[in-house]
Design a protein around this motif. Structure first.
Motif, short mmCIF file in Angstrom:
data_model
loop_
_atom_site.label_atom_id
_atom_site.label_comp_id
_atom_site.label_asym_id
_atom_site.label_seq_id
_atom_site.Cartn_x
_atom_site.Cartn_y
_atom_site.Cartn_z
N ASP A 189 0.81 -1.28 -0.09
CA ASP A 189 0.04 -0.02 -0.16
C ASP A 189 0.82 1.34 0.10
N MET A 190 2.04 1.11 0.12
CA MET A 190 3.16 2.18 0.12
C MET A 190 2.95 2.89 -1.05
N LEU A 191 2.82 4.29 -1.06
CA LEU A 191 2.93 5.12 -2.35
C LEU A 191 4.19 5.44 -2.58
N ILE A 192 4.33 5.56 -4.02
CA ILE A 192 5.70 5.90 -4.67
C ILE A 192 5.20 7.06 -5.44
N VAL A 193 5.88 8.21 -4.98
CA VAL A 193 5.61 9.54 -5.76
C VAL A 193 6.75 10.02 -6.18
N LYS A 194 6.91 10.33 -7.47
CA LYS A 194 8.31 10.79 -7.94
C LYS A 194 9.42 9.91 -7.25
N GLY A 195 9.14 8.50 -7.02
CA GLY A 195 10.40 7.96 -6.67
C GLY A 195 10.41 8.00 -5.10
N VAL A 196 9.68 8.82 -4.49
CA VAL A 196 9.82 8.67 -3.10
C VAL A 196 8.79 7.71 -2.36
N ASN A 197 9.10 7.02 -1.31
CA ASN A 197 8.20 6.19 -0.65
C ASN A 197 7.29 7.12 0.19
N VAL A 198 6.14 7.03 0.30
CA VAL A 198 5.07 7.80 1.36
C VAL A 198 4.15 6.90 1.87
N PHE A 199 3.93 7.07 3.27
CA PHE A 199 3.03 6.56 3.87
C PHE A 199 2.11 7.33 4.31
N PRO A 200 0.50 7.16 4.06
CA PRO A 200 -0.31 8.02 4.55
C PRO A 200 -0.16 8.55 6.05
N THR A 201 0.35 7.58 6.78
CA THR A 201 0.31 7.99 8.20
C THR A 201 1.49 9.00 8.53
N GLN A 202 2.53 9.12 7.47
CA GLN A 202 3.31 10.33 7.59
C GLN A 202 2.60 11.70 7.39
N ILE A 203 1.90 11.58 6.45
CA ILE A 203 0.92 12.93 6.10
C ILE A 203 -0.15 13.23 7.23
N GLU A 204 -0.37 12.08 7.80
CA GLU A 204 -1.51 12.33 9.05
C GLU A 204 -0.70 12.82 10.03
N GLU A 205 0.50 12.38 10.51
CA GLU A 205 1.23 13.11 11.72
C GLU A 205 1.34 14.72 11.38
N VAL A 206 1.74 15.12 10.37
CA VAL A 206 1.79 16.32 9.85
C VAL A 206 0.68 17.17 10.21
N LEU A 207 -0.43 16.70 9.47
CA LEU A 207 -1.84 17.43 9.51
C LEU A 207 -2.25 17.42 10.97
N PHE A 208 -2.05 16.34 11.83
CA PHE A 208 -2.66 16.49 13.18
C PHE A 208 -1.84 17.45 14.07
N GLN A 209 -0.82 18.06 13.44
CA GLN A 209 0.00 18.98 14.31
C GLN A 209 -0.38 20.28 13.93
N VAL A 210 -0.87 20.49 12.94
CA VAL A 210 -1.50 21.88 12.19
C VAL A 210 -2.90 22.39 13.29
N GLU A 211 -2.91 23.40 13.87
CA GLU A 211 -4.11 23.70 14.41
C GLU A 211 -4.95 24.32 13.53
N GLY A 212 -6.20 23.91 13.42
CA GLY A 212 -7.28 24.39 12.19
C GLY A 212 -7.47 22.97 11.47
N CYS A 213 -6.56 22.16 11.30
CA CYS A 213 -6.94 20.93 10.53
C CYS A 213 -7.85 20.00 11.17
N GLU A 214 -8.83 19.63 10.57
CA GLU A 214 -9.81 18.58 11.23
C GLU A 214 -8.99 17.17 10.71
N PRO A 215 -9.50 16.12 11.48
CA PRO A 215 -8.97 14.81 11.48
C PRO A 215 -9.54 14.00 10.42
N HIS A 216 -9.62 14.65 9.29
CA HIS A 216 -10.22 14.10 7.92
C HIS A 216 -9.47 14.42 6.73
N TYR A 217 -8.97 13.50 6.02
CA TYR A 217 -8.19 13.87 4.70
C TYR A 217 -8.18 12.86 3.74
N GLN A 218 -7.94 13.37 2.60
CA GLN A 218 -7.83 12.05 1.47
C GLN A 218 -6.75 12.43 0.56
#
Length: 433
Positions: free
Chosen positions: A329-358
């Protein structure tokens, strides 16, 4: 700190490995004798149960994959006659033929015991009222947790999934104290409470057992704050047993794998070589006590790391970190390995972001693009354009620092991303192969 089976869960490593070796030899012999797929694999690899002289020799045996299960659909992987199988479960089959698993009476008893261990580690007691919001049916999750909770002596509400407002009414009226569901559905419940003008104090919940999808530490904190629970992670998969393979204790420092029933390995998902202790890689599991459906070196595709030091709770069983995603399920974007949970960690640290993303993956010309659609609160969404652009720029910089690539951020209205009562659908991949 309660421990359901201290003799097994706090066993010394030497004694544990002696037990593992004895049961592994028996499992290998049974699999070869009774499962044509394993007989063929062993012959092709040139191995037999007699070649197992020490536990590390397991690395010489072939892997089992989900494709093996599909090719032997429905009952080809069973090691006992159907008359000895008292329960049948299967996966959803959303990517092809479902994988079918079977249980003998003894398998069900072991499964119930292991879930009782897991739930006890998470803090569930005989005094709890357990609210199970997993879907009942061929899916293993609800039934496994249901019988484990009953073994502890807890009261069980088998409400299944769906109708969130009714779920909340039941939790209030029946005084549910333990919630079992996916972490994304726990946040859906929290959202409904907000819209109903209710807080966590309107419920009697004190513990939550969440699994079936990867989730971050930031998401854990969000759930604990909004629902007022101690939130623990647990791990299982139908091909190996169902829930109860591993689970966190109240110290939340990794999920204890019940090694008297399963042998874990960590491999490099590309070379398939076994990695040393402490390395990050793909989790491989071998069953030691399954009668109807033994699994030899099953590739789970889950990426994690194992810790072998004794936990503060006193359990000596190895602990697996929260899964970081899946090798397939790992995403490969421009040759970079990306996991959705990495993005989730960032979003949850930003005040104003709700806990729902796509995440929306696409291709412009020959280049991959990644768009992160994130719900924000109404103050930000209806703010002036300049402030919106500044907010988007800030989030994009944080994502770039974490991911090592640029992702476009699109702000969307609260509640505009579809809610799911099962696993959240985080990724839409529009790229053409």
């Amino acid at each position: 700190m309660r421990i359901w089976d201290p003799d097994r869960e706090c066993m010394g490593r030497d004694k544990l490995e002696a037990l593992q070796f004895e049961n592994l030899r028996i499992t290998l012999e049974r699999a070869y004798r009774n499962v044509p797929c394993y007989q063929k694999k062993f012959l092709e690899t040139g191995v037999s149960a007699k070649d197992l002289q020490q536990l590390s020799d397991l690395a010489h045996f072939p892997f089992t994959t989900k494709e093996d299960l599909r090719l032997n659909y429905p009952y080809g992987m069973f090691a006992v006659p159907l008359r000895e199988v008292v329960r049948i479960h299967s996966s959803s089959g959303t990517t092809g033929k479902p994988t079918v698993v079977g249980y003998t009476r003894n398998d069900l008893d072991n499964w119930t015991e292991l879930v009782a261990r897991m739930m006890t580690a998470a803090g569930v007691t005989a005094d709890d009222i357990v609210h199970i919001a997993f879907g009942y049916g061929l899916f293993t999750g609800a039934f496994g947790l249901h019988y484990g909770a009953e073994r502890i002596g807890a009261s069980v509400i088998p409400i299944s999934s769906g109708n969130t407002e009714k779920q909340i009414m039941i939790m209030q009226d029946y005084q549910s104290s333990a919630l079992v569901c996916t972490p994304s559905y726990a946040l859906t419940i929290a959202d409904h409470l907000d819209r109903m003008g209710l807080g966590a104090d309107s419920l009697k919940l004190r513990v939550g057992l969440f699994g079936a999808e990867p989730w971050s530490e930031e998401m854990r904190r969000e759930i604990e704050t909004r629902l007022g629970v101690l939130a623990t992670d647990n791990f299982g998969l139908s091909e190996v047993m169902g829930p109860g393979v591993a689970g966190e204790c109240e110290f939340k420092c990794g999920m204890h794998i019940f090694e008297d029933h399963f042998i874990p390995e960590i491999i490099d998902p590309h070379t398939c070589e076994v990695l040393p202790a402490g390395a990050v890689g793909e989790l491989v599991l071998t069953t030691l006590t399954k009668e109807a459906f033994p699994m030899i070196r099953y590739r789970t595709r889950d990426i994690t790391r194992l810790h072998y030091d004794t936990c503060q709770c006193g359990r000596t069983l190895v602990r697996m970190e929260k899964t970081r995603g899946r090798s397939d399920d790992m995403l490969i974007v421009k040759g970079v390995n990306v996991f959705p949970t990495q993005i989730e960690e960032v979003l949850f640290q930003v005040e104003g972001c709700e806990p729902h993303y796509q995440l929306v993956l696409d291709r412009e010309g020959h280049m991959d693009t990644l768009e992160v659609q994130v719900e924000v609160n109404e103050t930000i969404f209806f703010d002036e354009m300049k402030k919106q652009r500044e907010f988007v720029g800030m989030v994009e910089k944080r994502l770039a620092a974490t991911l090592g690539l640029r992702a476009r951020v699109k702000l969307v209205e609260p509640t505009s991303i579809p809610r799911h009562e099962g696993k959240a659908q985080r990724v839409i991949d529009r790229r053409k192969p």
